[in-house]
Write a protein that holds these residues in place. Structure first.
Motif, PDB file in Angstrom:
ATOM      1  N   TYR A   1      19.002  70.681   4.977  1.00 14.72           N
ATOM      2  CA  TYR A   1      19.711  70.304   3.748  1.00 14.72           C
ATOM      3  C   TYR A   1      21.199  69.996   3.895  1.00 14.72           C
ATOM      4  O   TYR A   1      21.882  69.762   2.901  1.00 14.72           O
ATOM      5  N   LYS A   2      21.744  69.991   5.118  1.00 14.45           N
ATOM      6  CA  LYS A   2      23.192  69.816   5.283  1.00 14.45           C
ATOM      7  C   LYS A   2      23.690  68.461   4.778  1.00 14.45           C
ATOM      8  O   LYS A   2      24.832  68.340   4.343  1.00 14.45           O
ATOM      9  N   GLU A   3      22.848  67.461   4.854  1.00 11.62           N
ATOM     10  CA  GLU A   3      23.215  66.141   4.329  1.00 11.62           C
ATOM     11  C   GLU A   3      22.604  65.912   2.954  1.00 11.62           C
ATOM     12  O   GLU A   3      23.208  65.279   2.091  1.00 11.62           O
ATOM     13  N   ALA A   4      21.415  66.467   2.752  1.00 10.63           N
ATOM     14  CA  ALA A   4      20.672  66.226   1.504  1.00 10.63           C
ATOM     15  C   ALA A   4      21.351  66.826   0.271  1.00 10.63           C
ATOM     16  O   ALA A   4      21.142  66.340  -0.851  1.00 10.63           O
ATOM     17  N   VAL A   5      22.174  67.870   0.441  1.00 11.90           N
ATOM     18  CA  VAL A   5      22.800  68.496  -0.733  1.00 11.90           C
ATOM     19  C   VAL A   5      23.951  67.670  -1.297  1.00 11.90           C
ATOM     20  O   VAL A   5      24.348  67.853  -2.451  1.00 11.90           O
ATOM     21  N   ILE A   6      24.493  66.770  -0.497  1.00 12.61           N
ATOM     22  CA  ILE A   6      25.726  66.069  -0.883  1.00 12.61           C
ATOM     23  C   ILE A   6      25.648  65.372  -2.252  1.00 12.61           C
ATOM     24  O   ILE A   6      26.577  65.486  -3.057  1.00 12.61           O
ATOM     25  N   PRO A   7      24.553  64.659  -2.578  1.00  9.79           N
ATOM     26  CA  PRO A   7      24.513  63.995  -3.887  1.00  9.79           C
ATOM     27  C   PRO A   7      24.539  64.963  -5.080  1.00  9.79           C
ATOM     28  O   PRO A   7      24.833  64.543  -6.204  1.00  9.79           O
ATOM     29  N   TYR A   8      24.246  66.218  -4.851  1.00  7.48           N
ATOM     30  CA  TYR A   8      24.191  67.190  -5.937  1.00  7.48           C
ATOM     31  C   TYR A   8      25.502  67.965  -6.117  1.00  7.48           C
ATOM     32  O   TYR A   8      25.588  68.850  -6.974  1.00  7.48           O
TER      33      TYR A   8
END
Length: 271
Positions: free
Chosen positions: A64-71
């Motif tokens: 999730y280190k990149e996936a959380v950015i939009p949130y």
């Protein structure tokens, strides 16, 4: 009491709760740290939960280190540069992303007096952790970086950075070989991202994995008289920096050294 935690997909064998408990004891902080494991489809709900439950901060790990950015509501300049977030700060419902892995990786090198200036490094993996390691190496004078990816065609080469695949990496040689992939992590402890023959062409081996403390990758390096280091220093270093961000405090360098020593003694590792 402040509540913190770790976001990830598979966290059964994570050492983070006991590590953070040790940090809190060292600095006299009344806080609790929990594991939050969930599948990628529930990431949005998890991020909403940080606000709803007033969790003061969370760490973020694979995948999730990149996936959380939009949130996130805001991203610190350093995390933005790296394109990866491993620490989230909740300021009255505003979620701010940070990256503390950079300083954690630096601790691996500085504690051993390993100098990367003018050297050649090969990084295994192209995810968030890889970007952090790449940025640190670039900032500290690395001559050339080869990044090994399953899909190197997705990336663009530069003057001192080239992407390659796991088939062609067997022809590379250099000074530092750094595994940022999850290959070899518990419970798949017999796996290694590269063969022994490939490992022999490097002098320093770093594996960001810390469980097991010696992966098959590092074991092969040690048996071939290479200098090796696991991810424990990085784990402790990034955790200390995260607490500093969450609590708006500064933790003395000596405390970090004591934390690493105590952790190794608890887990039976040699100093």
């Amino acid at each position: 009491m402040n509540f913190y935690g770790l976001f990830g997909e598979s966290l059964v064998h994570s050492h983070s709760p006991s590590l953070h408990k040790l940090i809190y004891q060292k600095i006299g902080l009344d806080a609790a740290y929990k594991l939050f494991a969930f599948p990628p489809t529930q990431l949005k709900q998890a991020m909403d939960g940080v606000r709803t439950l007033s969790i003061k901060g969370v760490n973020v790990t694979i995948p999730y280190k990149e996936a959380v950015i939009p949130y996130l509501d805001e991203i610190g300049p350093f995390a933005k540069k790296l394109g990866a977030v491993n620490t989230i700060e909740n300021v009255n419902g505003k979620l701010i992303g940070h990256n503390t892995d950079y300083s954690g990786f630096g601790l691996v090198l500085s504690r051993r007096n390993w100098d990367v200036n003018g050297k050649i490094a090969v990084i295994l993996g192209s995810g968030g952790a890889s970007k952090t390691v790449e940025a640190y190496l670039m900032d500290h004078g690395i001559q050339m970086i080869y990044i090994v990816s399953r899909n190197p065609e997705r990336f663009k080469d530069t003057k001192n950075k080239q992407y390659t695949n796991y088939e062609d990496v067997q022809y590379l040689k250099g000074d530092f070989l750094i595994n940022t992939s999850p290959v070899g992590m518990y419970p798949n402890v017999n796996e290694t991202p590269l063969s022994e023959t490939s490992i022999q062409r490097f002098d320093y081996l770093i594996d960001l994995i810390y469980n097991p403390s010696e992966t098959t990758f590092l074991k092969l390096g040690r048996e071939n008289n290479k200098q090796t280091a696991n991810g424990l220093d990085m784990l402790v270093g990034q955790a200390v920096r995260a607490v500093e961000i969450w609590e708006k405090c500064s933790i003395d360098e000596q405390v970090t050294k004591e934390l690493i020593s105590e952790w190794k003694k608890r887990h039976g590792e040699s100093l």
